[in-house]
Design an enzyme around this catalytic site. Structure first.
Site, PDB file in Angstrom:
ATOM      1  CG  ASP A 145      -2.040   0.927   1.222  1.00 35.13           C
ATOM      2  OD1 ASP A 145      -2.497   1.259   0.116  1.00 35.13           O
ATOM      3  OD2 ASP A 145      -2.491   1.338   2.313  1.00 35.13           O
ATOM      4  CG  ASP A 201       0.683   7.680  -3.135  1.00 34.61           C
ATOM      5  OD1 ASP A 201       0.528   8.552  -4.019  1.00 34.61           O
ATOM      6  OD2 ASP A 201       0.266   7.811  -1.974  1.00 34.61           O
ATOM      7  CG  HIS A 247      -6.935   4.815  -1.067  1.00 34.08           C
ATOM      8  ND1 HIS A 247      -5.721   4.498  -0.504  1.00 34.08           N
ATOM      9  CD2 HIS A 247      -6.926   4.259  -2.300  1.00 34.08           C
ATOM     10  CE1 HIS A 247      -5.009   3.790  -1.369  1.00 34.08           C
ATOM     11  NE2 HIS A 247      -5.713   3.641  -2.480  1.00 34.08           N
ATOM     12  N   GLY A 248      -9.489   5.268   2.333  1.00 30.49           N
ATOM     13  CA  GLY A 248     -10.135   5.932   3.467  1.00 30.49           C
ATOM     14  C   GLY A 248     -11.457   5.300   3.856  1.00 30.49           C
TER      15      GLY A 248
END
Ligand code: 13P
Length: 282
Positions: free
Chosen positions: A82, A104, A208-209
């Site tokens: 991740d 990312d 996400h989140g």
């Protein structure tokens, strides 16, 4: 084959309008609890590791206990890295046995993000490893990446078009208003933007989140095309609170296996709740 990459899992999810839970695990106990929960429900699962966690164990050591969990599972399991912002570290995890990685580059310029993500995609393809990319800035703290509210930025559709075409990623995380960590204020999700991006996206979308979103929000976003939903904070809370609760209930107990067993049950409950909801088909 139970140890798979994300393509094997997310293709079906996108086609059949459900989502696969991707849970940030921090050690053997959390990984085993998550996979057992998925097995008991007969659903696929993604277990993901933050860069910080991998560095705490070491690449080889971490994979040495994660891979058998995935290989011996009765359901499909992907092991995903991740939010890696480091090209070389991402490649090292690909070499180390991860079946999927997220590069990312969302804090870079679009050009730099494309260049690095493309490099990872080329490297990963040879080894049948899938790649997730991100555009926009997701608020909150995930690992060592901190985005303060004022610096949030939704992904721009015109950038997404270019990013998807140029990189050839397998899963795409556009920032649409969700945040990492515990939500403190109002949650403002741009559903129209998510829908628009999903309409033209060549690959499944990632949300996400996930911790703290309501069932209604999950339901809406999954219906609009979220195929992978990331849950990290809820796992950390279940793990730490499980230990605290057991210790408070049993102050004189000193058998670590009993503490682990209690904590594992709490973790499984949280993972199951999420998987049950995400896997509902239309
Ligand atoms: P939460 O910590 O909000 O669950 O977010 C998880 C996540 O998106 C990990 O990348």
């Amino acid at each position: 084959m139970s140890y798979v990459n994300m393509e094997a899992i997310l293709g079906d999810a996108r086609k059949n309008h459900y989502a696969v839970g991707a849970f940030n695990i921090v050690n053997y106990l959390t990984a085993k609890a998550a996979v057992e929960a998925a097995e008991e429900l007969g659903q696929p699962i993604i277990i993901q590791t933050s860069v910080k966690t991998v560095k705490a164990f070491g690449i080889k050591e971490m994979m040495s206990f994660l891979k058998p969990i995935a290989e011996n599972a009765t359901v499909n399991v992907a092991i995903h890295l991740d939010h890696s912002t480091d090209v070389e570290f991402t490649k090292a995890c690909i070499d180390g046995g991860w079946s999927s990685v997220m590069y990312d580059g969302s804090q870079l310029t679009l050009e730099e993000n494309i260049k690095n993500t493309k490099e990872i995609v080329t490297y990963a393809k040879n080894k049948k490893v899938t790649v997730e990319g991100e555009l926009g800035a997701i608020v909150g703290v995930e690992d060592d990446i901190v985005v303060i509210a004022g610096n949030s930025a939704h992904a721009r559709p015109e950038d997404c078009h270019i990013f998807l075409k140029e990189t050839g990623i397998d899963a795409f995380a556009p920032a649409v208003g969700t945040a990492h960590g515990v939500y403190t204020g109002e949650i403002n999700i741009d559903y129209d933007l998510f829908d628009e991006i999903n309409q033209f996206s060549s690959c499944p979308l990632v949300l996400h989140g996930g911790t703290g979103l309501t069932d209604e929000m999950f339901h809406k976003l999954i219906a609009l095309g979220a195929s992978k939903v990331n849950i990290s904070t809820a796992i950390k809370i279940a793990y730490c609170q499980g230990m605290v609760t057991y210790t408070k209930m049993n102050p004189d107990q000193n058998d670590p296996l009993k503490l682990d067993a209690f904590t594992k049950e709490g973790l499984k409950k949280v993972v199951k709740q999420h998987i049950q909801f995400f896997s509902l088909r239309d």
